[in-house]
Design a protein around this motif. Structure first.
Motif, PDB file in Angstrom:
ATOM      1  N   THR A 192      51.187  47.241  44.922  1.00  0.00           N
ATOM      2  CA  THR A 192      50.399  46.005  44.900  1.00  0.00           C
ATOM      3  C   THR A 192      49.834  45.694  46.279  1.00  0.00           C
ATOM      4  N   VAL A 248      51.644  38.353  49.554  1.00  0.00           N
ATOM      5  CA  VAL A 248      51.888  39.116  48.334  1.00  0.00           C
ATOM      6  C   VAL A 248      53.240  38.685  47.788  1.00  0.00           C
ATOM      7  N   ALA A 250      43.782  37.856  45.394  1.00  0.00           N
ATOM      8  CA  ALA A 250      43.592  38.020  46.841  1.00  0.00           C
ATOM      9  C   ALA A 250      42.129  37.879  47.212  1.00  0.00           C
ATOM     10  N   ARG A 251      41.232  38.402  46.387  1.00  0.00           N
ATOM     11  CA  ARG A 251      39.806  38.278  46.663  1.00  0.00           C
ATOM     12  C   ARG A 251      39.361  36.821  46.575  1.00  0.00           C
ATOM     13  N   ILE A 285      47.976  40.553  55.629  1.00  0.00           N
ATOM     14  CA  ILE A 285      48.827  40.472  54.442  1.00  0.00           C
ATOM     15  C   ILE A 285      50.279  40.292  54.854  1.00  0.00           C
ATOM     16  N   SER A 308      41.285  45.687  49.083  1.00  0.00           N
ATOM     17  CA  SER A 308      40.343  44.738  48.501  1.00  0.00           C
ATOM     18  C   SER A 308      39.924  43.617  49.431  1.00  0.00           C
ATOM     19  N   ILE A 356      45.814  45.385  47.289  1.00  0.00           N
ATOM     20  CA  ILE A 356      45.273  44.194  47.935  1.00  0.00           C
ATOM     21  C   ILE A 356      44.678  44.549  49.297  1.00  0.00           C
ATOM     22  N   ASN A 366      47.996  40.020  42.669  1.00  0.00           N
ATOM     23  CA  ASN A 366      47.100  41.136  42.384  1.00  0.00           C
ATOM     24  C   ASN A 366      45.865  41.023  43.266  1.00  0.00           C
ATOM     25  N   ALA A 367      45.025  42.051  43.218  1.00  0.00           N
ATOM     26  CA  ALA A 367      43.850  42.094  44.083  1.00  0.00           C
ATOM     27  C   ALA A 367      42.826  41.024  43.729  1.00  0.00           C
TER      28      ALA A 367
END
Length: 289
Positions: free
Chosen positions: A67, A41, A28-29, A79, A74, A71, A24-25
């Motif tokens: 998804t 991902v 990822a952050r 990716i 964000s 991401i 999820n974002a």
């Protein structure tokens, strides 16, 4: 979101760059905030966290694309998207590549399992014929808009046909146009060492905590010649363990006093989702009067 060229350059370094996975974002952050150079991902993570099910091919391409897009919005990291089997035949692969590239992926991992697939460290896997996977790779290569979009071809044949057949498949995948090779679930350090030595393209090593592949460490994997090392679900496993610990204490004690050190502070939580950035935007666009 970064361009595929950035990921291509990272892969070319052959430096065993550590790439954690995010489902999820938020994860990822955190990955970007800590300073990692790319994010993966994870399909297994989406299945676990989004659907609450095992990694058994139950996710859809649109769920994965959604998804990836979240991401991509964000973070600025390149990716790598887990595209499973392409979610069907070569025609499905065409649509999968178009969706995930448009969503913001810089690289796509596709694999040679029978659809629906299973986690690479589960038993009972089956693989499609090499020729069928070759056609899927060709479809993926032909469908990308940006020629720098990295097509990562994974084989799960080690567990089904043995290591030598997995190496043979990997060679065929390179001939078909794959940019990167991912031999899933080798069982020994010697097998890990052979993979980059025998196939002269960038490679992915996948280290699953509690899985089938030994972890010789980043330095050794760099020495072998791997480009990136995936820890696809380390964040998920850590969050799951912490959730059980904290919620069990809350259920037992009726408060969080015994487990406060396991929780991010309110301030840390807001920083992780860039609240100061949104505060500045709110101030900028505030209506006066």
């Amino acid at each position: 979101m970064q361009s595929p060229k950035k990921l291509k350059e990272l892969l070319a370094r052959r430096a065993a760059v550590t790439v954690p996975g995010a489902a999820n974002a938020m994860f990822a952050r955190v990955i970007e905030d800590i300073g990692f150079e790319a994010v993966y991902v994870t399909g297994a993570g989406i299945a676990n966290m989004y659907l609450g099910v095992p990694d058994l091919g139950l996710t859809t391409v649109t769920e994965v694309a959604d998804t990836v897009a979240r991401i991509s919005d964000s973070v600025t990291l390149p990716i790598i998207a887990d595209a499973d089997t392409g979610f069907g035949n070569p025609l499905n692969m065409v649509r999968t590549v178009r969706l995930l590239e448009r969503a913001g992926a810089a690289g796509l991992q596709i694999e040679d399992q029978v659809f629906p697939k299973k986690c690479g460290h589960f038993s009972g896997k089956k693989v499609i014929a090499t020729d069928e996977m070759v056609q899927k790779i060709k479809a993926a290569v032909d469908s990308r808009v940006d020629n720098d979009l990295q097509i990562i071809a994974r084989t799960d044949a080690r567990a089904v046909e043995g290591f030598e057949r997995a190496i043979e498949r990997a060679h065929a995948f390179v001939e078909a146009g794959a940019d990167v090779i991912f031999v899933e679930a080798p069982l020994t350090v010697d097998e890990l060492a052979r993979i980059p030595r025998e196939i002269p393209v960038p490679h992915v090593a996948n280290i699953v905590f509690g899985g089938n592949t030994p972890d010789p460490g980043r330095a050794k994997l760099a020495e072998f010649g791997f480009s990136i090392v995936l820890y696809a679900n380390a964040a998920l496993q850590a969050a799951l363990k912490a959730s059980y610990d904290v919620l069990s204490a809350l259920h037992r004690d009726g408060d969080l006093q015994a487990v406060g050190e396991k929780l991010a502070s309110f301030k840390e939580r807001q920083r992780s989702v860039a609240k100061p950035v949104w505060d500045e935007l709110e101030s900028r666009y505030r209506v006066n009067g």
